[in-house]
Enzyme design. Structure first.
Site, PDB file in Angstrom:
ATOM      1  N   ILE A 513      -5.462  -5.985  -6.293  1.00 41.44           N
ATOM      2  CA  ILE A 513      -4.695  -4.777  -6.638  1.00 41.44           C
ATOM      3  C   ILE A 513      -3.310  -4.863  -6.025  1.00 41.44           C
ATOM      4  O   ILE A 513      -2.308  -4.699  -6.675  1.00 41.44           O
ATOM      5  CB  ILE A 513      -5.419  -3.511  -6.142  1.00 41.44           C
ATOM      6  CG1 ILE A 513      -6.799  -3.392  -6.800  1.00 41.44           C
ATOM      7  CG2 ILE A 513      -4.583  -2.276  -6.434  1.00 41.44           C
ATOM      8  CD1 ILE A 513      -7.662  -2.290  -6.235  1.00 41.44           C
ATOM      9  N   LYS A 514      -3.265  -5.126  -4.735  1.00 48.19           N
ATOM     10  CA  LYS A 514      -1.950  -5.298  -4.102  1.00 48.19           C
ATOM     11  C   LYS A 514      -2.121  -5.942  -2.730  1.00 48.19           C
ATOM     12  O   LYS A 514      -3.189  -5.937  -2.127  1.00 48.19           O
ATOM     13  CB  LYS A 514      -1.241  -3.949  -3.960  1.00 48.19           C
ATOM     14  CG  LYS A 514      -1.921  -2.993  -2.983  1.00 48.19           C
ATOM     15  CD  LYS A 514      -1.017  -1.804  -2.689  1.00 48.19           C
ATOM     16  CE  LYS A 514      -1.694  -0.861  -1.697  1.00 48.19           C
ATOM     17  NZ  LYS A 514      -0.908   0.319  -1.393  1.00 48.19           N
ATOM     18  N   GLY A 516      -1.317  -5.214   0.728  1.00 52.19           N
ATOM     19  CA  GLY A 516      -0.859  -4.120   1.581  1.00 52.19           C
ATOM     20  C   GLY A 516      -0.386  -4.676   2.904  1.00 52.19           C
ATOM     21  O   GLY A 516      -0.608  -5.852   3.188  1.00 52.19           O
ATOM     22  N   HIS A 517       0.261  -3.856   3.710  1.00 48.40           N
ATOM     23  CA  HIS A 517       0.730  -4.399   4.992  1.00 48.40           C
ATOM     24  C   HIS A 517      -0.406  -4.597   5.972  1.00 48.40           C
ATOM     25  O   HIS A 517      -0.299  -5.315   6.939  1.00 48.40           O
ATOM     26  CB  HIS A 517       1.825  -3.512   5.590  1.00 48.40           C
ATOM     27  CG  HIS A 517       1.405  -2.096   5.800  1.00 48.40           C
ATOM     28  ND1 HIS A 517       0.641  -1.717   6.847  1.00 48.40           N
ATOM     29  CD2 HIS A 517       1.619  -0.983   5.054  1.00 48.40           C
ATOM     30  CE1 HIS A 517       0.398  -0.420   6.765  1.00 48.40           C
ATOM     31  NE2 HIS A 517       0.978   0.045   5.689  1.00 48.40           N
ATOM     32  N   GLY A 519      -3.580  -5.496   4.812  1.00 51.58           N
ATOM     33  CA  GLY A 519      -4.552  -6.396   4.222  1.00 51.58           C
ATOM     34  C   GLY A 519      -4.390  -6.448   2.710  1.00 51.58           C
ATOM     35  O   GLY A 519      -3.556  -5.739   2.154  1.00 51.58           O
ATOM     36  N   ASP A 637       2.525   6.295   7.760  1.00 51.03           N
ATOM     37  CA  ASP A 637       2.838   5.494   6.587  1.00 51.03           C
ATOM     38  C   ASP A 637       2.847   6.390   5.352  1.00 51.03           C
ATOM     39  O   ASP A 637       2.264   6.070   4.329  1.00 51.03           O
ATOM     40  CB  ASP A 637       1.819   4.353   6.438  1.00 51.03           C
ATOM     41  CG  ASP A 637       2.258   3.354   5.374  1.00 51.03           C
ATOM     42  OD1 ASP A 637       3.475   3.281   5.099  1.00 51.03           O
ATOM     43  OD2 ASP A 637       1.383   2.668   4.818  1.00 51.03           O
TER      44      ASP A 637
END
Ligand SMILES: *[C@@H]1O[C@H](CO)[C@@H](O)[C@H](O)[C@H]1NC(C)=O
Ligand SMILES: *[C@@H]1O[C@H](CO)[C@@H](O)[C@H](O)[C@H]1NC(C)=O
Ligand SMILES: *[C@@H]1O[C@H](CO)[C@@H](O)[C@H](O)[C@H]1NC(C)=O
Ligand SMILES: *[C@@H]1O[C@H](CO)[C@@H](O)[C@H](O)[C@H]1NC(C)=O
Ligand SMILES: *[C@@H]1O[C@H](CO)[C@@H](O)[C@H](O)[C@H]1NC(C)=O
Length: 883
Positions: A513-514, A516-517, A519, A637
């Site tokens: 999916i992406k 992330g910072h 994981g 965040d």
């Protein structure tokens, strides 16, 4: 004939008159032509730069040095409008960046980048004194700036060595390189600069000798090489610098004697050779010839022998400093002779001795301290003479008699002893004792205080991170592993690694999916058919511990507005996995505008009702973290991509790995809080500050994103974003609804009623974005404001909210508007609007007054008035006190 004659004579007269007229005419013409030449010369100065190459060279220089457009406006003509650029005949002859400042970007990485100067072929002067140019002087300076006459690089943070090629700048008259970090030796080629009038290399780290061919610098008037590490002898060749007036070689490691040949320097006015290792030789010969000398500084050398008598007969001497040498001998003989007694003399710290029986009245000032003069002083009044630390009788602050006796006996001289009376001595001892004891006592007190402060500080630390009912939720990477892993491993289900591997197709790229910072996120389908999101935290990543933080969080808190964690899998050695419920609608960042129809790529944006719902949902989640957890938890965040949406667009806050307890909470000592507040207000702290007000700020950006439809605002904090923010905020004012329509997402279809809600959300956003953290409203009031948008903007309720302030100071709107007031007053983005807002509040206050309930007086002071309209809410004050 006579007739003839008269006619001739009359015609002669006529001719004479004509000639006179002609002369006048010629004179007038000449004057006019002079005038014209004058004017054109002046105009030439203002004429625009003619050469395109020069123009582009200047533009290059402008960008390589990072100059501001205020100083060098890009569209204007450099000759007439650029600060420090000088032209002659439309050609650049001088560039001075001295006194200019770099842009913020330019300041980030300043370097000695002036290559484009090489294209300014007529450049006679380059001055960057005080303008930082870290780096070394380019070698090409010598060969490619043939016309250069002035080079001023004082205080430019220049390093490296002086390039020898500078010796090729044959027209150079002024060379200033002082106050830099130049090292290496002084290139002998500088001796070729025979036009040089000023050479200033002072305050660097130059080593080696003074080149002997400096003798060729026959036009030199000023030579300053002070405060370097120059060594060896002063070259006798310097004696050929017949024009030199100022010579400063102080504070080096020069040795040997001062060359007697320097006596040839007829023009010398100031000589400073102090702080070297120079020895005496024929000083009388030398100085008796230097009749123009006004200032002589020879202090702190190794000069010895008798004081040269020459100094006392120098007609122009104003200042003589021979202190800190080894001069010896008796003094009176000198005093009686000589005519230089109007000067300031410093002879302290030498080995002069003998009696001082002459008058000091004729000296303007003389320092004889730290010598060995003895006896009584006749007319001592202490005004123009300093006699401390000698061997004098009946004066305070003298050497000990032992010291003096030793000095005199060593030299076979008699010392007429002056034993101090016993009583005086013992009194002295008492003073010393008191001093020592007092000092000790002070130190003890200091140490005790320090220990107390440290102990308090130590106690403060665990509390600051601790979490009364949530357990330790430490910050990011500095996390110590939790003490009891069993606590976290029982959060949700335990999945087998194999199971999740299957679910995600071996973490295949198609399921990613992406990144992330904290994981990588993968979509997966469990055997049971449930779709999940698996976060894979690799222990090789920087934030490897964040998964623990997150698990701990889930073990302590649970709320419908947080993304549901289904379980974890910690069995794999390097890859730790967290399993979340799959959010059908993704996150706000991706669903604000969605490509609905792949055929025509049209973007369907979220309607306003959904946006408001999302804003409220996110505010609920944050309000839970900030106000229902103790100590308050800071999300750290908050941005569109952290706001996850389920199939009904209900908000589930994600990106929880950064959460930590609010700094500055619980009982920390005042000092820590103070420091932290400073750091957060000046934006010093590197990562996101762990204060709730930071979340509020980020949330404000999310709200603006919802209002304007502008993607990506909430995730960035660069200059462009800030500029955009500033610009957008200027359209948000409580007194003009229509202004907000200029910033509303054009893809929203909004009627009058909805516009009011949009306006309200914009106003909430603006108050969240107050530059001062302490002025931003707390999350719970933001939530209330979003739930009651009309109350935020409708005047009726607005003023009634204010009326209520007298009865209930704790109402949410009071608090909210209190902070709105602050943000309106303080926001620097709106200098022109502030007044209008004041006017607005004046009007309203008038109306409130006429309703007769508030009793608000009119006041000439805007500040006072506004604080009467919106009394500082209690809650706000409390929040402020926390920081
Ligand atoms: C000087 O100008 C020429 C022609 O515009 C250009 O090609 C060259 O790069 C410039 N040199 C420097 C050092 O800027
Ligand atoms: C260079 O500029 C500074 C500041 O304007 C000035 O004080 C200094 O005299 C200039 N240097 C020369 C050599 O003219
Ligand atoms: C300039 O100086 C350098 C080094 O001192 C020298 O090698 C060079 O030949 C000189 N002449 C020119 C025109 O650069
Ligand atoms: C002065 O001379 C003495 C020896 O006469 C020497 O030991 C001392 O170092 C000298 N002091 C200075 C400052 O040169
Ligand atoms: C004389 O020189 C010494 C240092 O050598 C200095 O401490 C003292 O202040 C100077 N005296 C005067 C009057 O300037």
């Amino acid at each position: 004939m006579s007739f003839d004659f008269t006619t001739t004579s009359s015609s002669l007269k006529e001719m004479e008159a004509k000639a006179k007229k002609l002369i006048v005419l010629v004179e007038v013409l000449f004057l006019v032509s002079l005038l014209i030449r004058c004017v054109t010369a002046q105009q030439q100065q203002r004429l625009p730069l003619s050469s395109a190459v020069e123009r582009s060279a200047l533009l290059d220089l402008r960008s390589s040095l990072g100059l501001r457009s205020r100083d060098w406006p890009i569209k204007a003509d450099p000759c007439s409008s650029w600060k420090g650029v000088k032209c002659e005949n439309r050609v650049v002859t001088g560039v001075s960046v001295s006194g200019l400042r770099r842009t913020r970007v330019g300041r980030l990485n300043p370097r000695f980048r002036v290559d484009s100067l090489a294209n300014l072929t007529r450049l006679t002067s380059f001055n960057s004194s005080g303008f930082p140019l870290p780096g070394s002087i380019p070698d090409w300076f010598g060969s490619r700036l043939p016309a250069l006459q002035v080079l001023d690089l004082r205080s430019c943070s220049v390093s490296g060595s002086i390039p020898g090629s500078l010796g090729n700048l044959s027209r150079l008259s002024f060379l200033y390189l002082s106050d830099n970090n130049l090292n290496g030796s002084v290139p002998a080629t500088l001796g070729q600069l025979n036009r040089l009038s000023v050479l200033d290399l002072s305050r660097n780290s130059l080593t080696g000798p003074i080149p002997s061919n400096f003798s060729l610098l026959v036009n030199l008037a000023r030579l300053d090489m002070s405060s370097n590490h120059l060594s060896e002898q002063i070259p006798t060749g310097l004696s050929s610098l017949s024009r030199i007036q100022f010579l400063n070689l102080a504070n080096n490691n020069l040795t040997g004697s001062i060359p007697v040949e320097l006596g040839n320097l007829d023009e010398l006015v100031e000589l400073d050779l102090s702080k070297n290792g120079l020895e005496s030789k024929s000083l009388d010969d030398l100085f008796s010839r230097l009749v123009r000398l006004q200032v002589i500084v020879l202090s702190e050398n190794k000069l010895d022998g008798a004081l040269p008598a020459a100094f006392l007969s120098m007609p122009n001497l104003r200042f003589l400093d021979l202190s800190g040498n080894n001069f010896t001998g008796v003094f009176p003989s000198l005093i009686s002779s000589g005519n230089a007694t109007g000067a300031v003399f410093n002879l302290s710290n030498n080995k002069l001795y003998g009696a001082l029986n002459s008058s000091f009245g004729k000296f303007s000032s003389i320092d004889l301290s730290s010598n060995y003069f003895q006896g009584k002083v006749a007319d001592y009044n202490g005004r123009n003479v300093i006699l401390d630390r000698n061997c004098l009788q009946a004066l305070s602050n003298q050497r000990s008699s032992d010291d003096c006796r030793l000095f005199y006996t060593e030299r076979g001289l008699t010392f007429d002893d002056f034993s101090e009376p016993e009583a005086k001595r013992s009194r002295k001892w008492i003073f010393i004792l008191v001093g020592v004891l007092g000092g000790l006592g002070f130190i003890v007190i200091l140490v005790v205080m320090l220990v107390l402060i440290l102990r308090r500080y130590d106690k403060g630390i665990p509390k600051q991170r601790g979490c009364a009912n949530v357990g330790p939720v430490p910050e990011g990477d500095s996390t110590p592993p939790p003490k009891d892993p069993s606590i976290v491993s029982c959060v949700g289900d335990s999945f087998a690694y194999e199971q999740l591997l299957n679910a995600t197709g071996n973490f295949s790229a198609t399921n990613l999916i992406k990144h992330g910072h904290s994981g990588d996120f993968f979509k997966g389908v469990l055997e049971s058919g449930i779709t999940v999101v698996v976060k894979k935290v690799s222990l090789h990543s920087i934030k490897k511990e964040s998964y623990m933080t997150e698990l701990e969080l889930f073990s302590k808190v649970s709320h419908a507005r947080l993304v549901p964690l289904l379980g974890q899998c910690l069995e794999h050695e390097t890859d730790k996995l967290l399993v979340y419920k799959y959010m059908v609608c993704g996150d706000l960042a991706s669903s604000l505008h969605r490509v609905t129809d792949l055929e025509d790529d049209s973007l369907q944006s979220l309607d306003w009702i959904t946006r408001l719902k999302i804003a409220i949902g996110a505010a609920e989640g944050l309000s839970y973290l900030h106000h229902e957890c103790n100590p308050p938890l800071v999300h750290r965040d908050v941005q569109a991509s952290s706001i996850l949406l389920d199939d009904k667009f209900e908000v589930r806050l994600g990106s929880l790995s950064n959460i930590c307890a609010q700094e500055g909470d619980s009982n920390q000592n005042v000092l820590t809080r103070l420091l932290r507040r400073q750091a957060s207000e000046s934006g010093l702290s590197g990562s996101s500050p762990a204060i709730c007000a930071h979340d509020v700020y980020c949330f404000g950006k999310v709200l603006l994103e919802l209002v304007t439809g502008k993607l990506g605002i909430s995730k960035s904090d660069d200059a462009t974003t800030r500029e955009w923010l500033e610009n957008t905020l200027s359209h948000i004012t409580m007194y003009d609804k229509e202004m907000v329509s200029k910033i509303v997402d054009p893809s929203l279809i909004i009627d009058e009623d909805l516009l009011e809600e949009v306006w309200a959300m914009a106003i909430v956003a603006r108050s969240c974005l107050n530059p001062k953290p302490s002025r931003r409203p707390p999350m719970k009031y933001i939530l209330k404001a979003l739930e009651n948008p009309f109350k935020v903007v409708r005047e009726e309720s607005f003023s009634s909210a204010r009326l209520r302030t007298t009865s209930s100071r704790r109402s949410w709107s009071t608090a909210f508007f209190g902070s709105w007031r602050q943000s309106s007053l303080e926001s620097s983005t709106l200098p022109g609007h502030t007044n209008r807002e004041f006017t607005g509040s004046l009007k309203q206050s008038g109306r409130v007054g006429s309703h007769g309930s508030g009793g608000i007086e009119h006041s000439s002071s805007n500040k006072r008035l506004s604080s009467e309209i919106f009394p500082e809410p209690v809650e706000i004050q409390e929040i402020e006190r926390q920081y």
